[in-house]
Design a protein around this motif. Structure first.
Motif, PDB file in Angstrom:
ATOM      1  N   VAL A 116      90.473 116.312  38.583  1.00  0.00           N
ATOM      2  CA  VAL A 116      89.156 116.108  37.679  1.00  0.00           C
ATOM      3  C   VAL A 116      88.323 114.829  38.251  1.00  0.00           C
ATOM      4  N   TYR A 117      89.133 113.824  38.442  1.00  0.00           N
ATOM      5  CA  TYR A 117      88.361 112.704  39.255  1.00  0.00           C
ATOM      6  C   TYR A 117      87.584 113.210  40.402  1.00  0.00           C
ATOM      7  N   LEU A 118      88.371 114.043  41.397  1.00  0.00           N
ATOM      8  CA  LEU A 118      87.739 114.308  42.588  1.00  0.00           C
ATOM      9  C   LEU A 118      86.457 115.215  42.270  1.00  0.00           C
ATOM     10  N   ALA A 119      86.560 116.066  41.411  1.00  0.00           N
ATOM     11  CA  ALA A 119      85.552 116.955  41.156  1.00  0.00           C
ATOM     12  C   ALA A 119      84.236 116.206  40.367  1.00  0.00           C
ATOM     13  N   LEU A 120      84.451 115.192  39.655  1.00  0.00           N
ATOM     14  CA  LEU A 120      83.617 114.393  39.136  1.00  0.00           C
ATOM     15  C   LEU A 120      82.905 113.636  40.229  1.00  0.00           C
ATOM     16  N   VAL A 121      83.628 112.881  41.157  1.00  0.00           N
ATOM     17  CA  VAL A 121      83.070 112.436  42.193  1.00  0.00           C
ATOM     18  C   VAL A 121      81.889 113.192  43.046  1.00  0.00           C
ATOM     19  N   PHE A 122      82.433 114.323  43.358  1.00  0.00           N
ATOM     20  CA  PHE A 122      81.576 115.538  44.095  1.00  0.00           C
ATOM     21  C   PHE A 122      80.350 115.834  43.230  1.00  0.00           C
ATOM     22  N   VAL A 123      80.460 115.752  41.937  1.00  0.00           N
ATOM     23  CA  VAL A 123      79.373 116.019  41.209  1.00  0.00           C
ATOM     24  C   VAL A 123      78.287 115.209  40.947  1.00  0.00           C
ATOM     25  N   ILE A 124      78.726 113.831  41.126  1.00  0.00           N
ATOM     26  CA  ILE A 124      77.818 112.576  41.191  1.00  0.00           C
ATOM     27  C   ILE A 124      77.033 112.629  42.684  1.00  0.00           C
ATOM     28  N   LEU A 125      77.829 112.856  43.430  1.00  0.00           N
ATOM     29  CA  LEU A 125      77.307 112.798  44.752  1.00  0.00           C
ATOM     30  C   LEU A 125      76.447 113.762  45.170  1.00  0.00           C
ATOM     31  N   TYR A 126      76.795 115.054  44.665  1.00  0.00           N
ATOM     32  CA  TYR A 126      75.830 116.273  45.173  1.00  0.00           C
ATOM     33  C   TYR A 126      74.974 116.630  44.191  1.00  0.00           C
ATOM     34  N   ALA A 127      75.073 116.164  42.821  1.00  0.00           N
ATOM     35  CA  ALA A 127      73.922 116.603  41.732  1.00  0.00           C
ATOM     36  C   ALA A 127      72.607 116.150  42.377  1.00  0.00           C
ATOM     37  N   PRO A 128      72.170 114.904  42.686  1.00  0.00           N
ATOM     38  CA  PRO A 128      70.893 114.469  42.960  1.00  0.00           C
ATOM     39  C   PRO A 128      70.252 115.464  44.266  1.00  0.00           C
ATOM     40  N   ILE A 129      71.237 115.694  45.342  1.00  0.00           N
ATOM     41  CA  ILE A 129      70.831 116.614  46.305  1.00  0.00           C
ATOM     42  C   ILE A 129      70.318 118.055  45.817  1.00  0.00           C
ATOM     43  N   PHE A 130      71.175 118.327  44.874  1.00  0.00           N
ATOM     44  CA  PHE A 130      70.727 119.929  44.480  1.00  0.00           C
ATOM     45  C   PHE A 130      69.603 119.886  43.697  1.00  0.00           C
ATOM     46  N   TYR A 131      69.387 118.931  42.929  1.00  0.00           N
ATOM     47  CA  TYR A 131      68.283 118.662  42.022  1.00  0.00           C
ATOM     48  C   TYR A 131      67.030 118.631  42.965  1.00  0.00           C
ATOM     49  N   LEU A 132      67.141 117.912  44.024  1.00  0.00           N
ATOM     50  CA  LEU A 132      66.008 117.870  44.961  1.00  0.00           C
ATOM     51  C   LEU A 132      65.860 119.313  45.699  1.00  0.00           C
ATOM     52  N   MET A 133      66.697 119.776  46.157  1.00  0.00           N
ATOM     53  CA  MET A 133      66.595 121.113  46.645  1.00  0.00           C
ATOM     54  C   MET A 133      65.963 122.099  45.601  1.00  0.00           C
ATOM     55  N   VAL A 134      66.519 122.049  44.365  1.00  0.00           N
ATOM     56  CA  VAL A 134      65.825 122.894  43.532  1.00  0.00           C
ATOM     57  C   VAL A 134      64.336 122.887  43.141  1.00  0.00           C
ATOM     58  N   TYR A 135      63.808 121.818  42.885  1.00  0.00           N
ATOM     59  CA  TYR A 135      62.577 121.321  42.711  1.00  0.00           C
ATOM     60  C   TYR A 135      61.582 121.484  44.321  1.00  0.00           C
ATOM     61  N   SER A 136      62.364 121.629  45.411  1.00  0.00           N
ATOM     62  CA  SER A 136      61.360 122.091  46.583  1.00  0.00           C
ATOM     63  C   SER A 136      60.909 123.304  46.308  1.00  0.00           C
ATOM     64  N   PHE A 137      61.373 124.299  45.381  1.00  0.00           N
ATOM     65  CA  PHE A 137      60.647 125.399  45.062  1.00  0.00           C
ATOM     66  C   PHE A 137      59.793 125.739  43.981  1.00  0.00           C
ATOM     67  N   ASN A 138      59.532 124.484  43.263  1.00  0.00           N
ATOM     68  CA  ASN A 138      58.730 124.380  42.171  1.00  0.00           C
ATOM     69  C   ASN A 138      57.162 124.393  42.492  1.00  0.00           C
ATOM     70  N   SER A 139      56.796 125.583  41.795  1.00  0.00           N
ATOM     71  CA  SER A 139      54.929 125.549  42.088  1.00  0.00           C
ATOM     72  C   SER A 139      54.292 124.641  41.275  1.00  0.00           C
ATOM     73  N   GLY A 140      55.069 123.777  40.397  1.00  0.00           N
ATOM     74  CA  GLY A 140      54.202 122.706  39.466  1.00  0.00           C
ATOM     75  C   GLY A 140      53.859 121.673  40.255  1.00  0.00           C
ATOM     76  N   GLY A 141      54.486 121.386  41.292  1.00  0.00           N
ATOM     77  CA  GLY A 141      54.131 120.095  42.196  1.00  0.00           C
ATOM     78  C   GLY A 141      54.766 119.048  41.661  1.00  0.00           C
ATOM     79  N   THR A 142      55.519 118.979  40.545  1.00  0.00           N
ATOM     80  CA  THR A 142      56.366 117.841  40.197  1.00  0.00           C
ATOM     81  C   THR A 142      57.859 117.996  40.008  1.00  0.00           C
ATOM     82  N   MET A 143      58.454 116.985  39.729  1.00  0.00           N
ATOM     83  CA  MET A 143      60.060 117.185  39.683  1.00  0.00           C
ATOM     84  C   MET A 143      60.384 116.816  38.033  1.00  0.00           C
ATOM     85  N   TYR A 144      59.440 117.014  37.263  1.00  0.00           N
ATOM     86  CA  TYR A 144      59.764 117.022  35.619  1.00  0.00           C
ATOM     87  C   TYR A 144      59.860 118.472  35.021  1.00  0.00           C
ATOM     88  N   GLY A 145      59.340 119.502  35.477  1.00  0.00           N
ATOM     89  CA  GLY A 145      59.382 120.683  34.835  1.00  0.00           C
ATOM     90  C   GLY A 145      59.438 121.837  35.735  1.00  0.00           C
TER      91      GLY A 145
END
Length: 267
Positions: free
Chosen positions: A10-39
């Protein structure tokens, strides 16, 4: 029997979530037609198209790849011979001194390394640009290669070298036909580590780059200072994917090299 909860997992999974969540957040919004990272509005490839249509950015990508490949190749060669020198030095005191000097470069802050290299290049008259960035990347990559190669040299049996010498092998034959094949996984590991460090480095490169020449990390920093642009997200996503491919490629190459070495050992 009562089943215990797997807290380490569980601890290892939590560490990976903390490390990779911002990266995946950045990747998802690279496909956003709205031009922002808020919606997130709708899916689009526009920002990736902008990246590949930006001629200046493509030149910077080419500069980054050339620097990374050249510095990795040169630092791998220097690092292998450095590891050999540390391994086969006779006096233990000298060996410990060389190891300490190598480790100091690894643990030193990038800001200190960058500033010291900037002072050195200015003092000896090297113009800031391609040459200064290449030399700086070689400087911080060599200790990494040494660290990756040393364990393989220590694992190698000294009887292999003694047997080769007894059979009349020259020093060059011992190096090329005995030592280098035995430490090939470490050499590949050092090369790929140096490559990824060179591709991702910002602090050292920021100090030693000059007008008219820059790398991706410095360019992304410059773009980020101008405000939020999803082109940065698209570019960062591409860099992450390239780094991921390099890591996976190293894994399969090292696995194949290990299997090949295992098959070559007589039973």
């Amino acid at each position: 029997m009562k089943k215990t909860f797997n807290w380490p997992a569980v601890y290892l999974a939590l560490v990976f979530v903390i490390l990779y969540a911002p990266i995946f957040y950045l990747m998802v919004y690279s496909f956003n037609s709205g031009g922002t990272m808020y919606g997130f509005e709708s899916f689009t490839w526009d920002y990736y198209i902008e990246v590949f249509q930006d001629t200046r950015l493509l030149i910077i990508v080419l500069n980054t790849v050339i620097i990374a490949l050249l510095s990795s190749l040169i630092s791998t060669v220097i690092g292998v011979f450095g590891a050999l020198a540390i391994t086969y030095v006779k006096r233990q005191r000298n060996k410990n001194t060389l190891l300490s000097l190598n480790n100091v470069l690894i643990v030193s802050p990038d800001v200190i390394i960058g500033a010291s290299l900037l002072i050195l290049f200015t003092f000896i008259g090297i113009r800031l640009g391609f040459t200064s960035v290449l030399l700086a990347h070689i400087a911080f990559s060599v200790p990494i290669v040494v660290i990756m190669v040393l364990p393989k040299l220590q694992e190698m049996s000294p009887t292999l070298i003694d047997a080769a010498r007894d059979l009349g092998a020259s020093r060059l034959d011992v190096l090329t036909k005995v030592i280098l094949p035995s430490i090939t996984p470490g050499i590949f590991a050092g090369f790929f580590m140096a490559l990824t460090y060179s591709l991702d480095d910002f602090a050292v490169t920021f100090f030693v780059t000059g007008n008219g020449f820059t790398t991706l990390s410095v360019e992304i920093y410059s773009l980020a200072r101008q405000g939020i642009s999803l082109q940065i997200n698209a570019l960062s996503t591409l860099i992450f994917l390239v780094t991921l491919v390099l890591v996976i490629g190293y894994y399969f190459i090292s696995k194949k090299s290990g299997a090949g070495l295992g098959m070559g050992v007589p039973k």
